[in-house]
Design an enzyme around this catalytic site. Structure first.
Site, PDB file in Angstrom:
ATOM      1  N   GLU A 198      -0.931  -3.904   4.758  1.00  0.00           N
ATOM      2  CA  GLU A 198       0.593  -3.880   3.839  1.00  0.00           C
ATOM      3  C   GLU A 198       0.724  -5.763   4.694  1.00  0.00           C
ATOM      4  O   GLU A 198       0.281  -5.669   6.008  1.00  0.00           O
ATOM      5  CB  GLU A 198       2.033  -3.206   4.095  1.00  0.00           C
ATOM      6  CG  GLU A 198       2.351  -2.462   3.666  1.00  0.00           C
ATOM      7  CD  GLU A 198       1.951  -2.433   2.130  1.00  0.00           C
ATOM      8  OE1 GLU A 198       1.799  -3.275   1.341  1.00  0.00           O
ATOM      9  OE2 GLU A 198       2.203  -0.980   1.441  1.00  0.00           O
ATOM     10  N   HIS A 224      -2.263  -6.055  -0.137  1.00  0.00           N
ATOM     11  CA  HIS A 224      -2.868  -4.905   0.784  1.00  0.00           C
ATOM     12  C   HIS A 224      -4.527  -4.721   0.583  1.00  0.00           C
ATOM     13  O   HIS A 224      -4.745  -4.681  -0.640  1.00  0.00           O
ATOM     14  CB  HIS A 224      -1.646  -3.672   0.728  1.00  0.00           C
ATOM     15  CG  HIS A 224      -2.181  -3.409  -0.594  1.00  0.00           C
ATOM     16  ND1 HIS A 224      -0.642  -3.371  -1.224  1.00  0.00           N
ATOM     17  CD2 HIS A 224      -2.623  -2.130  -1.156  1.00  0.00           C
ATOM     18  CE1 HIS A 224      -0.878  -1.795  -2.345  1.00  0.00           C
ATOM     19  NE2 HIS A 224      -1.827  -1.337  -2.208  1.00  0.00           N
ATOM     20  N   ASP A 233      -7.776   6.440   2.598  1.00  0.00           N
ATOM     21  CA  ASP A 233      -6.068   6.849   3.268  1.00  0.00           C
ATOM     22  C   ASP A 233      -5.776   7.909   2.334  1.00  0.00           C
ATOM     23  O   ASP A 233      -6.411   8.982   1.580  1.00  0.00           O
ATOM     24  CB  ASP A 233      -5.647   5.384   2.230  1.00  0.00           C
ATOM     25  CG  ASP A 233      -6.039   5.511   1.600  1.00  0.00           C
ATOM     26  OD1 ASP A 233      -5.735   5.649   0.590  1.00  0.00           O
ATOM     27  OD2 ASP A 233      -5.957   3.988   0.643  1.00  0.00           O
ATOM     28  N   ASN A 265       0.299  -7.259  -4.196  1.00  0.00           N
ATOM     29  CA  ASN A 265       0.973  -8.441  -2.306  1.00  0.00           C
ATOM     30  C   ASN A 265      -0.403  -8.859  -1.804  1.00  0.00           C
ATOM     31  O   ASN A 265       0.306  -8.528  -0.130  1.00  0.00           O
ATOM     32  CB  ASN A 265       2.340  -7.742  -2.199  1.00  0.00           C
ATOM     33  CG  ASN A 265       1.592  -6.152  -1.275  1.00  0.00           C
ATOM     34  OD1 ASN A 265       0.117  -5.405  -1.157  1.00  0.00           O
ATOM     35  ND2 ASN A 265       2.625  -5.897  -0.430  1.00  0.00           N
TER      36      ASN A 265
END
Length: 262
Positions: A136, A131, A63, A129
């Protein structure tokens, strides 16, 4: 799925390096999927220290932030140069271009790069979380490389790298979950109690797009390297017919982990 339990960041780095070294030495022209952030830092340090021969290696990064110049110290272009590309000679390196004038076209271009360079080993961290990359909760499991709006929790987690909150980018380009799942082998690393809930979901939670990392439950070749704190919420019955648990001594003293990871 292999679970390699380590005690220290140094053990994690050594174990991760050994798995990467095996791929680099046994594949003719390997492609490594690279991650950024704090999780892989020790592994990259081991690659530098051991002067790993990367002359045949192509890298593709997970990314990059949108609208953050490549020379900005918080860009992932800069990160990779500082950690690896300025130190080791790679055959070819690719990082998504978050400064592209047409981001949708950049996503398509990056998917073409991935198609031309199938990933032999993908390195991943895991967000609090769940990810992976910047995918997400709620991201479709078949998603390709795409533009994402970062959640507030992810921006807060990355705030420590920036001077002030408004400097943290709001969007990023990320390899999609579908793209990540095409890797032949996945290495996910996790350290510390902050990752415990996400690691519990990854290993023992429900397969669900609400926790992106759970997609790895369906991948045929995953190694998780984690410390006791990251594994602290998992039940004692972590090993079953789908998961084998090893220690760093297993990795260094015999071939069981390497064989199951190929």
């Amino acid at each position: 799925m292999n679970i390699l339990v380590v005690k220290t960041p140094e053990e994690l780095a050594e174990a991760g390096y050994k798995l990467i070294e095996e791929v680099v030495k046994t594949k003719e022209n390997p492609t490594l999927g690279m991650a950024t952030g704090s999780s892989p830092l020790g592994i990259y340090a081991e690659m530098r220290k051991n002067k790993l021969d990367t002359s045949r290696v192509t890298t593709v990064n997970l990314d990059e932030y949108v609208n953050l110049p490549h020379e900005d110290k918080n860009s992932y272009h800069y990160f990779m140069q500082e950690q690896l590309f300025d130190h080791l000679p790679f055959k070819q390196t690719y990082v998504p271009n978050g400064m592209a004038s047409d981001l949708e076209e950049e996503c398509k271009r990056y998917e073409s790069i991935l198609a031309a360079n199938p990933v032999d080993l993908q390195i991943l961290g895991i967000g609090e979380n769940g990810h992976i990359g910047f995918n997400e909760p709620g991201t479709p499991f078949n998603s390709p490389t795409n533009i994402v709006e970062l959640t507030e929790s992810t921006r807060q987690a990355n705030l420590r790298f920036f001077e002030k909150e408004e400097d943290v980018p709001t969007h990023a380009i990320t390899m999609g979950i579908g793209s990540i799942m095409k890797a032949k082998q996945v290495l996910l690393v996790a350290m510390g109690s902050k990752k415990a809930e996400a690691v519990k979901e990854l290993l023992q939670g429900e397969y669900s797009e609400e926790c992106p990392a759970t997609v790895l439950q369906r991948h045929p070749n995953v190694t998780v390297i984690a410390d006791q704190e990251a594994l602290s919420l998992c039940s004692e019955a972590i090993a079953d017919e789908h998961r084998q648990v090893f220690t760093i001594s297993d990795l260094l003293s015999d071939s069981r982990v390497g064989e199951t990871a190929n």
